[in-house]
Design a protein around this motif. Sequence first.
Motif, short mmCIF file in Angstrom:
data_model
loop_
_atom_site.label_atom_id
_atom_site.label_comp_id
_atom_site.label_asym_id
_atom_site.label_seq_id
_atom_site.Cartn_x
_atom_site.Cartn_y
_atom_site.Cartn_z
N ALA A 159 42.95 45.18 40.99
CA ALA A 159 44.02 44.82 41.80
C ALA A 159 43.91 45.17 43.29
CB ALA A 159 45.24 44.82 41.20
N ASP A 160 43.64 46.65 43.09
CA ASP A 160 43.90 47.43 44.35
C ASP A 160 42.81 46.71 45.32
OD1 ASP A 160 45.83 49.27 44.57
OD2 ASP A 160 44.68 50.80 44.25
N VAL A 161 41.47 46.66 44.49
CA VAL A 161 40.33 46.25 45.62
C VAL A 161 40.71 44.83 46.21
CG1 VAL A 161 37.98 45.67 45.37
CG2 VAL A 161 38.63 47.93 44.38
N LEU A 162 40.91 43.91 45.20
CA LEU A 162 41.08 42.44 45.71
C LEU A 162 42.00 42.33 46.55
CD1 LEU A 162 40.38 40.49 42.34
CD2 LEU A 162 38.86 41.42 44.12
N SER A 163 43.41 43.05 46.50
CA SER A 163 44.33 42.66 47.45
C SER A 163 43.98 43.62 48.69
CB SER A 163 45.76 43.42 46.71
OG SER A 163 45.60 44.54 46.65
N LYS A 164 43.31 44.70 48.67
CA LYS A 164 43.21 45.15 49.90
C LYS A 164 41.97 44.30 50.85
CE LYS A 164 44.47 50.14 49.46
NZ LYS A 164 45.11 50.01 48.02
N LEU A 165 41.01 44.01 49.93
CA LEU A 165 39.86 43.32 50.65
C LEU A 165 40.28 41.86 51.20
CD1 LEU A 165 36.80 43.39 50.76
CD2 LEU A 165 36.66 42.10 48.73
N THR A 166 41.06 41.00 50.35
CA THR A 166 41.55 39.83 50.81
C THR A 166 42.93 39.47 51.32
OG1 THR A 166 42.51 39.31 48.61
CG2 THR A 166 40.38 38.77 48.69
N THR A 167 43.82 40.52 51.29
CA THR A 167 45.38 40.40 51.66
C THR A 167 46.02 39.31 50.83
OG1 THR A 167 45.06 38.86 53.56
CG2 THR A 167 44.59 41.27 53.98
N LEU A 168 45.40 39.06 49.76
CA LEU A 168 45.94 37.83 48.92
C LEU A 168 47.13 38.65 47.91
CD1 LEU A 168 42.90 35.86 47.60
CD2 LEU A 168 44.88 34.72 48.85
N ASP A 169 48.02 38.00 47.59
CA ASP A 169 49.18 38.65 46.85
C ASP A 169 48.70 38.72 45.28
OD1 ASP A 169 51.45 39.59 45.93
OD2 ASP A 169 52.40 37.74 45.60
N LYS A 173 48.96 40.52 35.09
CA LYS A 173 49.81 40.08 34.13
C LYS A 173 49.45 40.97 32.75
CE LYS A 173 50.14 36.10 30.70
NZ LYS A 173 49.80 36.81 29.60
N TRP A 174 50.77 41.33 32.30
CA TRP A 174 50.17 42.49 31.35
C TRP A 174 49.50 41.94 30.17
CZ3 TRP A 174 51.62 43.23 26.22
CH2 TRP A 174 51.56 44.29 25.60
N PRO A 175 48.36 42.76 29.64
CA PRO A 175 48.18 44.17 30.03
C PRO A 175 47.20 44.14 31.24
CG PRO A 175 46.86 43.46 28.10
CD PRO A 175 47.99 42.36 28.28
N ASN A 176 46.17 43.15 31.19
CA ASN A 176 45.07 43.37 32.15
C ASN A 176 44.40 42.20 32.76
OD1 ASN A 176 43.96 43.20 29.62
ND2 ASN A 176 42.14 43.63 30.18
N ASP A 177 45.21 41.18 32.88
CA ASP A 177 44.51 40.05 33.58
C ASP A 177 45.09 40.16 35.08
OD1 ASP A 177 43.61 39.01 31.16
OD2 ASP A 177 45.31 37.33 31.09
N VAL A 178 43.98 40.17 36.00
CA VAL A 178 44.32 40.07 37.37
C VAL A 178 44.42 38.70 37.78
CG1 VAL A 178 43.67 41.05 39.61
CG2 VAL A 178 43.05 42.31 37.28
N ILE A 179 45.61 38.29 38.61
CA ILE A 179 45.94 36.94 38.95
C ILE A 179 46.39 36.75 40.29
CG2 ILE A 179 46.64 36.69 36.22
CD1 ILE A 179 49.40 36.62 37.46
N VAL A 180 45.91 35.66 40.87
CA VAL A 180 46.38 35.17 42.11
C VAL A 180 47.08 33.82 41.95
CG1 VAL A 180 45.63 34.69 44.52
CG2 VAL A 180 44.61 36.36 43.43
N ASN A 181 48.22 33.91 42.45
CA ASN A 181 48.97 32.54 42.56
C ASN A 181 49.08 31.96 41.04
OD1 ASN A 181 49.78 31.78 45.12
ND2 ASN A 181 47.75 31.12 45.59
N ASN A 182 49.41 32.90 40.08
CA ASN A 182 49.53 32.51 38.87
C ASN A 182 48.29 32.09 38.00
OD1 ASN A 182 52.33 33.44 39.05
ND2 ASN A 182 53.06 31.33 39.17
N LYS A 183 46.95 32.47 38.47
CA LYS A 183 45.98 31.83 37.89
C LYS A 183 45.01 33.06 37.81
CE LYS A 183 45.86 27.16 39.52
NZ LYS A 183 45.06 26.05 40.14
#
Length: 326
Positions: A159-169, A173-183
């Motif tokens: 999550a840290d890497v993708l948000s820093k790299l892309t500036t996406l929100d 989703k607990w426990p460990n799905d990384v999501i963007v725009n609910n996907k």
Amino acid sequence: MKSDILKLIRITKEYISMDMLKTGCNMSEGAIKTSVNQLIEAGYDIEYDKEKGYHMNSYPENISSTELLSRNNCIWAGKNIFYRKEVFSTNEEAKMIAEDGKPHGSLIVAENQVAGKGRKGRSWVSDGRNSIAMSLLLRPTFDVEKASMVKFIMALAVADVLSKLTTLDVKIKWPNDVIVNNKKVCGILTEMGTENGSIDHIIVGVGINVNQKLFSEDLQDKATSLFIEKGERYSRADIILAVLEFFEYYYDIFVDSGDLSDVVAVYEGYLVNKDKEVKVFDPKGEYKGIATGINDYGELVVQKEDGKFVRVSSGEVSVRGVYGYV
Ligand code: BTN
């Protein structure tokens, strides 16, 4: 090593002489020439000048072990890399290298994964060069009970890497799905091997949707990629290396403290379920409540409709939003 040559040629702005390469890599002139030729064959645009030496004009986007090792700044993560053109599942490959005695931090990375495994017996669809499929082998000395916390560390790193790299929100989703725009943009599958009740190894498998343009109909409303969300292509090597670096950082903190206490706040910053109504699918019965956050062990703390707090542990149940996946 070839990756040392690549590293030195890449980081030298101008030309690097043969003498510098010989000292820097502790290799003979003949071995260096052979390696440089192999790099050129692999698509690296390396120029040679009799007087000045070697200079790199450009390099191809690839995730070979030479490329990844030449840019790896970690202390232990991904210091042994096993690159495979095509595998059924990188987690399965990682199990084999675990049985082979490969050390903590070894990484399996595949160009193409054809039978990826997901959580809860589901499958995971990769898309060759457009996605990342990798598995990190860990050899922890902590107790078996702590193994389930490792997936939180990986989710946090991604999550840290993708948000820093892309500036996406980017969210988790607990426990460990990384999501963007609910996907889902990244799925994580951890598997453990034990011996006499102790951990022999943990494999942390990570699948990231990077440059896919489209998903099959059945996945379209559940899965997304960085390209779909941002309209830009991303380098898989950049992402893999950054994930290794962030994972190593958070994992060492976790091992030092013995639980997730030092990372709970950062994790909760990404937690899409925080303070939201969730439905808990407990085999003993479903119930609704408000997810207030996680505790130091990664359990989701849910306030039930009767006001009581319960701790939900990730192994037994799944949690969804009241209106769907999130
Ligand atoms: C999930 O969300 O269900 C977990 C998906 C995990 C997929 C990754 S891709 C690399 C590694 N190898 C596998 O077979 N699975 C994991």
